[in-house]
Design an enzyme around this catalytic site. Structure first.
Site, mmCIF file in Angstrom:
data_model
loop_
_atom_site.group_PDB
_atom_site.id
_atom_site.type_symbol
_atom_site.label_atom_id
_atom_site.label_comp_id
_atom_site.label_asym_id
_atom_site.label_seq_id
_atom_site.Cartn_x
_atom_site.Cartn_y
_atom_site.Cartn_z
ATOM 1 N N ASP A 102 0.857 -1.180 0.000
ATOM 2 C CA ASP A 102 0.000 0.000 0.000
ATOM 3 C C ASP A 102 0.899 1.239 0.000
ATOM 4 O O ASP A 102 1.437 1.619 -1.030
ATOM 5 C CB ASP A 102 -0.906 -0.077 1.227
ATOM 6 C CG ASP A 102 -2.054 0.904 1.230
ATOM 7 O OD1 ASP A 102 -1.981 1.927 0.545
ATOM 8 O OD2 ASP A 102 -3.032 0.657 1.953
ATOM 9 N N ASP A 158 -7.824 -7.751 6.739
ATOM 10 C CA ASP A 158 -8.845 -7.507 7.750
ATOM 11 C C ASP A 158 -9.197 -6.046 7.909
ATOM 12 O O ASP A 158 -8.510 -5.163 7.398
ATOM 13 C CB ASP A 158 -8.351 -8.014 9.113
ATOM 14 C CG ASP A 158 -7.318 -7.073 9.735
ATOM 15 O OD1 ASP A 158 -7.547 -6.598 10.864
ATOM 16 O OD2 ASP A 158 -6.278 -6.796 9.099
#
Length: 178
Positions: A102, A158
């Site tokens: 990311d 998650d």
């Protein structure tokens, strides 16, 4: 859980097919090197399990616990090692297995952290690459999928320790984490 997902970005069959390709590619390049495969916990544990089963070669499995998100949807930038390796990697070929690349902050920190242990080489294998969010350039040698800038869950990823067990990768509805 499924009701919290706004869209399925990658289905189970797409993920499985790409991991088989990645496993074959890694096995071809590392066939005589017996690499240390390091799963970055917790998000990459499902990916790592499927990846090593797709590699027809010997390798050592290790786990490195890292925290940089907490219960937030973006990294805090502060990387914390919560579980260290159980083996010495000096002189070994290392492949860091990550769920998502990311911002690059966590992987940049980890590469430096591992380089201090003098491995023969360090490569990154990430299931997901989200280049729009990059703050630090990190070179992932193996990339599963390039995805748009959306908050994704499932297949190990998650939100607040939930949704890891979804068999696909989906975009979490904003009202769930807002």
């Amino acid at each position: 859980m499924h009701k919290d997902v706004g869209a399925i970005l990658l289905n189970e069959a797409e993920i499985k097919a790409r991991i088989l390709e990645m496993g074959a590619e890694i096995a071809a390049e590392y066939k005589d090197k017996n690499p240390v495969m390091i799963a970055v916990l917790k998000g990459s544990f499902i990916f790592m399990a499927d990846l090593v089963r797709a590699m027809d070669m010997p390798s050592r499995i290790e786990f490195l616990g890292v925290s940089s998100y907490g219960d937030k949807t973006t990294t805090t930038g502060a990387v914390q090692i919560t579980r260290d390796l159980d083996c010495d990697i000096e002189g070994r070929h290392v492949i860091v297995v990550e769920d998502i690349l990311d911002s690059g902050l966590t992987l940049s920190y980890l590469i430096s952290y591992l380089q201090n242990r003098k491995p023969a080489s360090v490569a990154i294998c990430t299931l997901l690459d989200k280049p729009e969010r990059r703050k630090v350039e990190v070179d992932a040698r193996y990339k599963g999928f390039t995805i748009p800038d959306a908050f994704v869950v499932g297949y190990g990823l998650d939100f607040a320790e939930q949704y890891r067990n979804l068999p696909y990768i989906g975009v979490l509805k904003p009202e769930v984490y807002a």
